[in-house]
Design an enzyme around this catalytic site. Structure first.
Site, short mmCIF file in Angstrom:
data_model
loop_
_atom_site.label_atom_id
_atom_site.label_comp_id
_atom_site.label_asym_id
_atom_site.label_seq_id
_atom_site.Cartn_x
_atom_site.Cartn_y
_atom_site.Cartn_z
N GLY A 173 23.11 38.13 37.87
CA GLY A 173 24.05 38.97 38.60
C GLY A 173 23.85 40.44 38.28
CG ASN A 184 26.07 29.07 40.62
OD1 ASN A 184 26.03 30.29 40.62
ND2 ASN A 184 27.10 28.39 41.05
N GLY A 202 24.55 35.80 42.48
CA GLY A 202 23.42 36.47 41.82
C GLY A 202 22.13 36.20 42.57
CB VAL A 208 28.52 27.92 33.51
CG1 VAL A 208 27.19 28.52 33.16
CG2 VAL A 208 29.37 28.87 34.32
CG ASN A 232 31.85 23.31 30.80
OD1 ASN A 232 32.47 22.44 30.21
ND2 ASN A 232 31.54 23.23 32.09
CE1 TYR A 250 36.54 37.94 38.89
CE2 TYR A 250 38.00 39.84 39.01
CZ TYR A 250 36.83 39.26 38.56
OH TYR A 250 35.96 39.99 37.78
CE LYS A 279 36.26 37.08 35.37
NZ LYS A 279 35.06 36.84 34.55
NE ARG A 321 31.69 44.28 43.41
CZ ARG A 321 31.20 43.84 42.26
NH1 ARG A 321 31.89 43.96 41.15
NH2 ARG A 321 30.01 43.27 42.21
#
Ligand code: UDP
Length: 317
Positions: free
Chosen positions: A13, A35, A39, A60, A102, A148, A152, A189
């Site tokens: 990424g 994955n 990215g 992940v 994980n 998101y 987080k 963005r």
């Protein structure tokens, strides 16, 4: 000499790939895991064949198996653009929750230091300004950004629990708006949006009245702050970002000026729950890490424009 082994999730990424570069420069063996949902291998193509670099394509949110020692786990995998959270809400929730679980499990098993990429979104649409780390935030859990923000916030809670219960040596970095080369042109963005619009001669799309503020940090400054944090012994969250604040409208004018574009500025509806103001209080990073940003906005934006200009020439999209 023992060379540290670092795992960087989200290593292909924007931030993850810059972090891989920095860790390699510091002498680490680096395993980038990604994955490739948001990215791209283009971001790490220059590292192919590097004797201390490995790439593993893996999600992940599924169990991570790695043979051999690991000294640092940097958990940087996640969609990070508001446009992406809208398109990938469940993946965003899963990588922040299951992905954090994980990677923490891996850090515990390997006795590795663990660095969580958290976010200023933990503060939501903040009622405290500038934002200090002890502010608990103003987040809408069920809004479109909640996927998101809450992932987080859960990730931070889980990281602190692994620290307290299992003694994992953890860090939490709250990353504020960051920009620079390797952002995707169509990332959504504001920095890539305005620069690519200006370079294409398309209108710059300011959302709302453009009076909302952001504080933009150049990627090299951010990575330096994160590296320093990884080397110091502190477990509470630390804001890393640039405290110089601009309105989005001011920023649109700056991009027009620095690109030499004659694009007009148009106003579009403000997305739901878009924070009205955002600026980090970086007292903690200053005192703890002796860190503060060095690259001012015009300098960083010029470097980013250069990158996007070349991208547009080679890809044409
Ligand atoms: N924004 C804008 N035009 C765009 C993209 C974003 O005016 O084409 C605004 C957005 O509404 C927000 C700010 O720019 O107020 C920063 O948005 P970004 O998506 O970069 O990230 P955020 O800071 O909201 O997470």
């Amino acid at each position: 000499m023992h060379r540290p082994v670092s795992l960087v999730t989200g290593g292909a990424g924007f931030l993850g790939s810059h972090l891989c570069d920095r860790l390699l420069a510091e002498g680490h063996f680096v395993i980038a895991m990604d994955n490739l949902l948001t990215g791209t291998v283009d971001n790490i193509a220059h590292l192919a064949g590097h004797e201390r670099f490995r790439f593993i394509k893996h999600n992940v949110t599924e169990f991570i198996f790695l043979a051999g020692p690991v000294d640092y786990v940097f958990h940087f995998a996640s969609p990070a653009s508001p446009v992406d959270y809208l398109e990938l809400p469940i993946q965003t929730l899963k990588v922040g929750s299951l992905g954090t679980l994980n990677t923490l499990g891996l850090a515990k098993a390997k006795r590795a230091k663990y660095i969580l990429a958290s976010t200023s979104e933990c503060y939501g649409d903040p009622l405290q300004h500038p934002q200090r780390e002890d502010y608990w935030g103003n987040v809408n859990p069920i809004g479109p950004r909640g996927v998101y923000d809450e992932a987080k916030r859960f990730a931070e809670a889980m990281t602190m629990a692994y620290h307290r219960v299992h003694g994992v040596d953890t860090r939490v970095v709250r990353i504020f708006n960051t920009y620079g080369p390797r952002m995707r042109l169509r990332d959504g963005r504001v920095v890539p949006a305005f620069i690519s619009q200006a370079l294409r001669g398309e209108p710059l799309t300011v959302f709302g009245d453009g009076k909302q503020t952001r504080s933009f940090c150049y990627v090299s400054d951010l990575i330096d702050g994160i590296y320093r944090l990884s080397q110091c012994d502190f477990h509470e969250p630390v804001n890393i970002g640039n405290p110089t604040e601009f309105t989005i409208l001011e920023f649109a004018h700056l991009v027009r000026e620095l690109t030499g574009s004659r694009s007009e500025i148009v106003f579009k509806p403000l997305p739901q729950d878009d924070p009205k103001q955002r600026r980090p209080d970086i007292t903690r990073a200053r005192t703890l890490l002796g860190w503060e940003p060095k690259v001012d906005l015009p300098t960083g934006i010029r470097l980013t424009i250069e990158y996007f200009r070349q991208k547009l020439q080679t890809t044409g999209t």
